[in-house]
Scaffold this motif. Structure first.
Motif, PDB file in Angstrom:
ATOM      1  N   GLN A  12      67.276  38.213  48.911  1.00 33.98           N
ATOM      2  CA  GLN A  12      66.410  37.278  48.212  1.00 33.98           C
ATOM      3  C   GLN A  12      67.200  36.592  47.116  1.00 33.98           C
ATOM      4  O   GLN A  12      67.851  37.245  46.312  1.00 33.98           O
ATOM      5  N   ASP A  13      67.128  35.287  47.125  1.00 34.44           N
ATOM      6  CA  ASP A  13      67.734  34.498  46.065  1.00 34.44           C
ATOM      7  C   ASP A  13      66.593  34.103  45.140  1.00 34.44           C
ATOM      8  O   ASP A  13      65.828  33.190  45.445  1.00 34.44           O
ATOM      9  N   HIS A  14      66.465  34.797  44.033  1.00 34.03           N
ATOM     10  CA  HIS A  14      65.326  34.587  43.132  1.00 34.03           C
ATOM     11  C   HIS A  14      65.305  33.186  42.545  1.00 34.03           C
ATOM     12  O   HIS A  14      64.240  32.622  42.322  1.00 34.03           O
ATOM     13  N   ALA A  18      62.253  30.515  43.115  1.00 33.36           N
ATOM     14  CA  ALA A  18      61.581  29.875  41.981  1.00 33.36           C
ATOM     15  C   ALA A  18      61.598  28.354  42.140  1.00 33.36           C
ATOM     16  O   ALA A  18      60.594  27.683  41.859  1.00 33.36           O
TER      17      ALA A  18
END
Length: 65
Positions: A12-14, A18
């Protein structure tokens, strides 16, 4: 043809998540807008940008520039 199964690769690339969420919020706001475009103030409101977070332009050049 054999396909290798990859397990446990839930990356997951936060930051990307976002950004996708904010883009979705902009799309929702744009679809609900009465005019053709969202104003800059409305975009800031949707993106939850306050005046204290905005910068005044690019940073000055560093030493040796």
């Amino acid at each position: 043809m054999n396909v290798a199964l990859v397990r446990g690769t839930a990356v997951q690339d936060h930051v990307a998540l976002a950004e996708i969420e904010l883009c979705g919020e902009l799309i929702i706001a744009a679809s609900a807008a009465r005019g053709e475009r969202l104003s800059a103030d409305r975009i800031d409101e949707v993106l939850r940008v306050s005046d204290s977070q905005q910068d005044d332009g690019p940073p000055p050049p560093g030493p040796g520039a």
